[in-house]
Design a protein around this motif. Structure first.
Motif, PDB file in Angstrom:
ATOM      1  N   LEU A 125      34.054  47.529  37.002  1.00 40.13           N
ATOM      2  CA  LEU A 125      35.312  46.928  37.425  1.00 40.13           C
ATOM      3  C   LEU A 125      35.726  45.788  36.503  1.00 40.13           C
ATOM      4  CD1 LEU A 125      35.121  46.756  41.334  1.00 40.13           C
ATOM      5  CD2 LEU A 125      36.228  48.474  39.894  1.00 40.13           C
ATOM      6  N   GLU A 126      37.032  45.680  36.279  1.00 36.37           N
ATOM      7  CA  GLU A 126      37.607  44.597  35.494  1.00 36.37           C
ATOM      8  C   GLU A 126      38.674  43.894  36.319  1.00 36.37           C
ATOM      9  OE1 GLU A 126      39.215  46.072  31.872  1.00 36.37           O
ATOM     10  OE2 GLU A 126      37.272  46.666  31.032  1.00 36.37           O
ATOM     11  N   MET A 127      38.793  42.585  36.126  1.00 38.43           N
ATOM     12  CA  MET A 127      39.758  41.804  36.892  1.00 38.43           C
ATOM     13  C   MET A 127      41.182  42.122  36.458  1.00 38.43           C
ATOM     14  SD  MET A 127      39.243  39.610  39.341  1.00 38.43           S
ATOM     15  CE  MET A 127      37.694  38.785  38.958  1.00 38.43           C
ATOM     16  N   LEU A 128      42.059  42.340  37.455  1.00 34.77           N
ATOM     17  CA  LEU A 128      43.486  42.521  37.187  1.00 34.77           C
ATOM     18  C   LEU A 128      44.281  41.270  37.537  1.00 34.77           C
ATOM     19  CD1 LEU A 128      44.620  46.068  38.438  1.00 34.77           C
ATOM     20  CD2 LEU A 128      44.442  45.250  36.086  1.00 34.77           C
ATOM     21  N   HIS A 129      44.032  40.737  38.750  1.00 39.44           N
ATOM     22  CA  HIS A 129      44.829  39.606  39.240  1.00 39.44           C
ATOM     23  C   HIS A 129      43.931  38.579  39.921  1.00 39.44           C
ATOM     24  CE1 HIS A 129      48.343  42.118  38.561  1.00 39.44           C
ATOM     25  NE2 HIS A 129      47.855  43.031  39.385  1.00 39.44           N
ATOM     26  N   VAL A 130      44.247  37.315  39.714  1.00 39.80           N
ATOM     27  CA  VAL A 130      43.647  36.212  40.450  1.00 39.80           C
ATOM     28  C   VAL A 130      44.798  35.473  41.124  1.00 39.80           C
ATOM     29  CG1 VAL A 130      42.254  34.122  40.333  1.00 39.80           C
ATOM     30  CG2 VAL A 130      41.789  36.024  38.758  1.00 39.80           C
ATOM     31  N   HIS A 159      42.637  35.424  46.133  1.00 38.78           N
ATOM     32  CA  HIS A 159      42.482  36.869  46.325  1.00 38.78           C
ATOM     33  C   HIS A 159      42.365  37.506  44.947  1.00 38.78           C
ATOM     34  CE1 HIS A 159      42.720  40.683  48.492  1.00 38.78           C
ATOM     35  NE2 HIS A 159      43.512  41.113  47.520  1.00 38.78           N
ATOM     36  N   LEU A 160      41.317  38.289  44.757  1.00 37.63           N
ATOM     37  CA  LEU A 160      41.065  38.950  43.483  1.00 37.63           C
ATOM     38  C   LEU A 160      41.364  40.440  43.611  1.00 37.63           C
ATOM     39  CD1 LEU A 160      37.570  37.345  42.713  1.00 37.63           C
ATOM     40  CD2 LEU A 160      39.830  36.467  42.088  1.00 37.63           C
ATOM     41  N   ILE A 161      42.000  40.998  42.596  1.00 34.49           N
ATOM     42  CA  ILE A 161      42.230  42.444  42.545  1.00 34.49           C
ATOM     43  C   ILE A 161      41.630  42.963  41.251  1.00 34.49           C
ATOM     44  CG2 ILE A 161      43.926  44.309  42.542  1.00 34.49           C
ATOM     45  CD1 ILE A 161      45.849  42.493  44.002  1.00 34.49           C
ATOM     46  N   ALA A 162      40.727  43.945  41.380  1.00 34.38           N
ATOM     47  CA  ALA A 162      40.040  44.511  40.220  1.00 34.38           C
ATOM     48  C   ALA A 162      40.294  46.009  40.151  1.00 34.38           C
ATOM     49  CB  ALA A 162      38.541  44.231  40.301  1.00 34.38           C
ATOM     50  N   ALA A 163      40.170  46.556  38.934  1.00 34.43           N
ATOM     51  CA  ALA A 163      40.360  47.990  38.710  1.00 34.43           C
ATOM     52  C   ALA A 163      39.207  48.502  37.860  1.00 34.43           C
ATOM     53  CB  ALA A 163      41.688  48.254  38.010  1.00 34.43           C
ATOM     54  N   HIS A 164      38.913  49.791  37.980  1.00 34.19           N
ATOM     55  CA  HIS A 164      37.838  50.368  37.180  1.00 34.19           C
ATOM     56  C   HIS A 164      38.287  50.515  35.736  1.00 34.19           C
ATOM     57  CE1 HIS A 164      34.577  52.982  35.835  1.00 34.19           C
ATOM     58  NE2 HIS A 164      33.930  52.636  36.944  1.00 34.19           N
ATOM     59  N   GLN A 165      37.413  50.110  34.822  1.00 33.55           N
ATOM     60  CA  GLN A 165      37.793  50.075  33.409  1.00 33.55           C
ATOM     61  C   GLN A 165      38.102  51.470  32.854  1.00 33.55           C
ATOM     62  OE1 GLN A 165      34.415  48.197  31.599  1.00 33.55           O
ATOM     63  NE2 GLN A 165      33.017  49.925  31.943  1.00 33.55           N
ATOM     64  N   ASP A 166      37.443  52.517  33.356  1.00 30.02           N
ATOM     65  CA  ASP A 166      37.713  53.866  32.847  1.00 30.02           C
ATOM     66  C   ASP A 166      39.110  54.345  33.245  1.00 30.02           C
ATOM     67  OD1 ASP A 166      35.220  53.921  31.714  1.00 30.02           O
ATOM     68  OD2 ASP A 166      34.276  55.024  33.356  1.00 30.02           O
ATOM     69  N   TRP A 167      39.478  54.123  34.516  1.00 36.56           N
ATOM     70  CA  TRP A 167      40.818  54.502  34.971  1.00 36.56           C
ATOM     71  C   TRP A 167      41.859  53.726  34.170  1.00 36.56           C
ATOM     72  CZ3 TRP A 167      41.966  56.844  40.179  1.00 36.56           C
ATOM     73  CH2 TRP A 167      40.833  57.427  40.747  1.00 36.56           C
ATOM     74  N   LYS A 168      41.607  52.434  34.003  1.00 39.86           N
ATOM     75  CA  LYS A 168      42.524  51.563  33.280  1.00 39.86           C
ATOM     76  C   LYS A 168      42.663  52.003  31.829  1.00 39.86           C
ATOM     77  CE  LYS A 168      42.833  46.706  31.831  1.00 39.86           C
ATOM     78  NZ  LYS A 168      42.160  45.387  31.923  1.00 39.86           N
ATOM     79  N   ARG A 169      41.549  52.268  31.164  1.00 41.24           N
ATOM     80  CA  ARG A 169      41.582  52.669  29.757  1.00 41.24           C
ATOM     81  C   ARG A 169      42.290  53.996  29.576  1.00 41.24           C
ATOM     82  NH1 ARG A 169      42.753  51.146  25.358  1.00 41.24           N
ATOM     83  NH2 ARG A 169      41.675  49.224  25.988  1.00 41.24           N
ATOM     84  N   ASN A 170      42.071  54.951  30.459  1.00 36.41           N
ATOM     85  CA  ASN A 170      42.745  56.243  30.339  1.00 36.41           C
ATOM     86  C   ASN A 170      44.262  56.104  30.480  1.00 36.41           C
ATOM     87  OD1 ASN A 170      40.518  57.906  29.859  1.00 36.41           O
ATOM     88  ND2 ASN A 170      40.041  58.071  32.043  1.00 36.41           N
ATOM     89  N   LEU A 171      44.709  55.238  31.398  1.00 34.55           N
ATOM     90  CA  LEU A 171      46.148  55.009  31.540  1.00 34.55           C
ATOM     91  C   LEU A 171      46.730  54.363  30.289  1.00 34.55           C
ATOM     92  CD1 LEU A 171      46.421  53.794  35.242  1.00 34.55           C
ATOM     93  CD2 LEU A 171      47.474  55.837  34.285  1.00 34.55           C
ATOM     94  N   ILE A 172      46.018  53.380  29.753  1.00 29.90           N
ATOM     95  CA  ILE A 172      46.492  52.732  28.527  1.00 29.90           C
ATOM     96  C   ILE A 172      46.559  53.737  27.386  1.00 29.90           C
ATOM     97  CG2 ILE A 172      45.915  51.015  26.767  1.00 29.90           C
ATOM     98  CD1 ILE A 172      44.727  49.295  28.980  1.00 29.90           C
ATOM     99  N   ASN A 173      45.531  54.575  27.249  1.00 32.99           N
ATOM    100  CA  ASN A 173      45.526  55.578  26.184  1.00 32.99           C
ATOM    101  C   ASN A 173      46.688  56.550  26.306  1.00 32.99           C
ATOM    102  OD1 ASN A 173      43.220  54.486  25.083  1.00 32.99           O
ATOM    103  ND2 ASN A 173      41.824  55.954  26.050  1.00 32.99           N
TER     104      ASN A 173
END
Length: 329
Positions: A125-130, A159-173
């Motif tokens: 998981l990677e942080m999206l929002h703090v 409140h912290l919102i995190a996303a999985h780095q693989d899902w995030k990276r695939n969307l960016i790609n």
């Protein structure tokens, strides 16, 4: 194209959903209102419940949506703000503390917030929002702005919102495979929806926003003006469509048409309950006749099941807020 979007007051949003991909370009006006200059919508292929399963298909959907938005707005853009959703989204409430010399400084607020976000996230998981909720100085009442208050210790609740780095990276790609485009920022789509449609008064009074998509449901809850809960459920409108196709023994395409035209979240439906429609018979059989009330009975049950999932989490949230002494209406 005659212009570009490198201007600071121009915002480009991209939402890659399960059923459609949407690109929106808007201009930020002096009063903070966004004027929409162009939109583009393309059917989504290769996305399932917020995750990419066919990169090439997603790339084509993005290209089609962006080309349409650029054509409508007569602008060419290069950087986008990307929305992300899916069951990998994780929302957490955390706190961080710092000692005070005397008065709370802006630096103390930043340090306490930084300490709150230092929680160890599950692997991947990677942080999206703090997102700050409130601050407390010693035993003083909670406040949104503690700067200038006197005390010994400052506590930041966030409140912290995190996303999985693989899902995030695939969307960016999928976006940056078009070498002209780059992702400037990523936002949880449920948080973006809340920012778009909720008023500050609603957030103060307490409100739950449910954004139902084809493959996911994004949910955010505000209480006492602060974000207290965020989650994306791997269920949505497609589940309703699939169940209709099963019950009526018809194609998924026809079930979607039935849902859109005759479905209802309540049963019996409030209007035109006796309205009739036909479904083609199988293997040359005679058409079958149903009413809107028949469909509503099924769709209302489906949505009730979806809302039960959310309600279980909301009951837990209510209990946690009660123990924290946070007011609830």
């Amino acid at each position: 194209m005659s212009d570009n979007t490198n201007e600071l007051d121009t915002i480009v949003g991209l939402d890659i959903g399960t059923s459609k991909t949407v690109a929106v370009i808007g201009e930020m006006l002096p009063d903070g209102v966004i004027k929409v200059l162009g939109t583009g919508v393309a059917p989504s292929k290769g996305v399932d419940r917020g995750g990419i399963i066919d990169l090439d298909a997603v790339v084509r959907s993005i290209r089609n949506a962006i080309e349409e938005a650029e054509s409508v707005s007569n602008l060419e853009f290069f950087k986008v703000m990307l929305a992300i959703s899916g069951s990998h989204i994780t929302g957490l409430n955390e706190m961080g503390q710092v000692p005070l010399v005397d008065l709370v400084r802006k630096e103390d607020v930043e340090d306490a917030t930084r300490n709150a976000r230092s929680v160890r996230l599950p692997d991947g998981l990677e942080m999206l929002h703090v997102i700050p909720q409130e601050f407390k100085v010693d035993r003083l009442p909670a406040t949104k702005n503690p700067v200038g208050l006197s005390g010994n210790r400052l506590t930041a609740h966030v409140h912290l919102i995190a996303a999985h780095q693989d899902w995030k990276r695939n969307l960016i790609n999928s976006v940056e495979s078009n070498q002209r485009l780059s992702v400037a920022n990523i936002v949880f789509s449920g948080f973006a929806s809340a920012y778009s449609v909720l008023t500050e008064e609603e957030k103060e009074l307490g409100i739950c926003l449910i954004d139902i998509g084809a493959g996911t449901m994004d949910v955010v809850v505000y209480v006492d003006g602060a974000l207290r809960f965020s989650k994306s459920y791997p269920f949505g409108g497609n589940n309703v469509t699939d169940y209709l196709a099963q019950v009526f023994t018809t194609s998924r395409k026809e079930a979607e048409i039935i849902k859109v035209n005759y479905g209802s979240a309540v049963s019996p439906p409030t209007m035109n309950a006796d309205k009739k429609f036909s479904i083609s018979g199988l293997a040359g059989g005679a058409p079958r006749i149903y009413t809107k009330a028949h469909v509503a009975e099924i769709t209302a049950l489906c949505y009730s099941d979806l809302f039960k999932l959310i309600n279980e989490d909301l009951l837990k949230l209510r209990q946690n807020l009660y123990h924290q002494g946070i007011k609830q209406e």
